[in-house]
Write an enzyme that holds these catalytic residues in place. Structure first.
Site, PDB file in Angstrom:
ATOM      1  N   THR A  49       0.899  -1.155   0.000  1.00  0.00           N
ATOM      2  CA  THR A  49       0.000   0.000   0.000  1.00  0.00           C
ATOM      3  C   THR A  49       0.928   1.192   0.000  1.00  0.00           C
ATOM      4  O   THR A  49       2.089   1.069   0.337  1.00  0.00           O
ATOM      5  CB  THR A  49      -0.826   0.012   1.315  1.00  0.00           C
ATOM      6  OG1 THR A  49      -1.735  -1.077   1.330  1.00  0.00           O
ATOM      7  CG2 THR A  49      -1.599   1.305   1.521  1.00  0.00           C
ATOM      8  N   ASP A  61      -8.225  -1.507   5.520  1.00  0.00           N
ATOM      9  CA  ASP A  61      -8.139  -0.329   6.395  1.00  0.00           C
ATOM     10  C   ASP A  61      -7.929   0.968   5.620  1.00  0.00           C
ATOM     11  O   ASP A  61      -8.307   2.046   6.084  1.00  0.00           O
ATOM     12  CB  ASP A  61      -6.993  -0.498   7.398  1.00  0.00           C
ATOM     13  CG  ASP A  61      -5.646  -0.722   6.704  1.00  0.00           C
ATOM     14  OD1 ASP A  61      -5.611  -1.407   5.661  1.00  0.00           O
ATOM     15  OD2 ASP A  61      -4.621  -0.216   7.205  1.00  0.00           O
ATOM     16  N   GLY A 121      -4.695  -5.102   7.040  1.00  0.00           N
ATOM     17  CA  GLY A 121      -5.713  -4.094   7.305  1.00  0.00           C
ATOM     18  C   GLY A 121      -6.697  -4.490   8.385  1.00  0.00           C
ATOM     19  O   GLY A 121      -7.182  -3.639   9.138  1.00  0.00           O
TER      20      GLY A 121
HETATM   21  N1  ASP Z   1      -3.436  -2.399   4.375  1.00  0.00           N
HETATM   22  C1  ASP Z   1      -3.797  -2.965   3.111  1.00  0.00           C
HETATM   23  C2  ASP Z   1      -5.098  -3.666   3.240  1.00  0.00           C
HETATM   24  O1  ASP Z   1      -5.308  -4.337   4.232  1.00  0.00           O
HETATM   25  C3  ASP Z   1      -2.836  -3.939   2.554  1.00  0.00           C
HETATM   26  C4  ASP Z   1      -1.394  -3.671   2.771  1.00  0.00           C
HETATM   27  O2  ASP Z   1      -1.003  -2.578   3.117  1.00  0.00           O
HETATM   28  O3  ASP Z   1      -0.604  -4.586   2.581  1.00  0.00           O
HETATM   29  O4  ASP Z   1      -5.874  -3.595   2.322  1.00  0.00           O
END
Ligand code: ASP
Length: 352
Positions: free
Chosen positions: A204, A235, A258
């Protein structure tokens, strides 16, 4: 050491740098004396922090500078965690999540499960500015984006399609569905549930900007967890989880699992801990500590009882102190300050 800014940057910033005195004398990692513009982001955000820094220095509102920075990563097909080329869901379809938050106006905008639009961060910005809502999802978010002139395009690149196919063809156990036995096996402090999370593709970009006046803004944008169940929202588009900005206190964001950030109201909690006086780095570490002790499901724990996933939190305070922390280090994050553009080490709750 940070790499020097571009020539353009020096043209933009020479006045500010001259009035600030010797660059090397600037304390790092959170000076309270005139830190100037401070930008922090996840490790994939080196070019993004540089762009956001230059724009914030030239007077662009922090939230707009943040979106301009992350847009570089959204457009980069080589980054398979964001925008174009992001790894797809279980069905092979790229679904994007993003949020923005503006400190001075205390407004936010977000989109979730958005398909076929390369820049979800820009759509989130449009939600913030051109609606009285905060979050649009799926079909409605796509229709809204098209109404505002965003162009639909295929986001699945050949490289990402082939990775998805490899996962699909391996009949992997690395998915997000739990058998009744797995669901019932949870809630023990004992690990050994398979640790299927630790090898999942994640990524992300979160980027937060503090300008020279102490105003704040931020953005988080992602293609989410690879191979997620269609419609799964992480998230990143949830204000308070993957991003939170309070112009009186600071800005924070996250990358990594997340679901854990949602359950801990991660970014909001980091900001609240900073409000209570913690340094950004310590605020991030405290949230990670809570996540580590409150994760009870066995499939999320390793044999040694520690969590089987990683998570990063990033924060910058109104005064310009900054920091980041992760569950498992070593891990780096991207920073742009008067000292230049560079990676710095995150604080880590555990070493791998
Ligand atoms: N936080 C992101 C999600 O859960 C994924 C990630 O950052 O790896 O969608």
């Amino acid at each position: 050491m940070g790499r020097p800014f571009s020539r353009r940057h020096f043209l933009l910033s020479s006045g500010a740098v001259a009035s600030a005195g010797v660059i090397a004398a600037r304390p790092r990692g959170g000076s309270s004396e005139d830190p100037g513009v401070v930008v922090v982001a996840s490790d994939n955000g080196l070019a993004a922090v540089e762009r956001a820094y230059e724009l914030a220095l030239a007077g662009t509102l922090p939230v707009d500078a943040a979106v301009a920075g992350v847009s570089l990563v959204e457009a980069d097909p080589a980054d398979q965690t964001v925008g174009l080329g992001g790894l797809p869901n279980e069905d092979g379809v790229v679904e994007l999540d993003a949020s923005v938050m503006c400190g001075p106006t205390y407004r936010a905008g977000a989109v979730a499960s958005l398909r076929n639009i390369m820049h979800p961060s820009q759509v989130a910005l449009t939600v913030m500015r051109r609606t009285d809502h905060v979050l649009l999802v799926g079909e409605g978010a796509l229709r809204f984006a098209k109404q505002h002139g965003f162009r639909e395009q295929e986001l699945l690149t050949e490289a990402s399609r082939l990775e998805w196919l490899r996962w699909k063809e391996s009949l992997s156990s690395e998915d997000d569905r739990l058998t009744p036995e797995q669901a019932e096996a949870g809630f023990s402090g004992v690990g050994g549930g398979g640790g299927k999370r630790d090898k999942r593709e994640t990524g992300t970009i979160n980027l937060c900007v503090r300008n020279a006046a102490g105003d704040l803004g931020g953005c988080t944008t992602t293609s989410g967890l690879a191979w997620k169940i269609p419609g799964r929202v992480g998230d990143s588009p949830l204000i308070g989880a993957g991003l939170y900005v309070d112009n009186e206190v600071g800005a924070a964001g996250s990358t990594g699992r997340g679901e854990a950030t949602i359950l801990s109201c991660g970014a909001h909690t980091v900001v609240e801990l900073m409000r209570g006086g913690l340094h950004p780095k310590d605020a991030c570490l405290e949230v990670l500590r809570r996540i580590a002790t409150r994760t009870k499901q066995r499939h999320l724990l390793r044999e040694d009882g520690r969590v089987a996933f990683n998570l990063n939190l990033y924060a910058v305070s109104k005064a310009g102190a900054f920091g980041a922390a992760c569950l498992y280090g070593p891990h780096r994050y991207a920073v742009a300050t008067k000292d230049g553009v560079r990676h710095e080490d995150e604080a880590a709750l555990y070493e791998r």
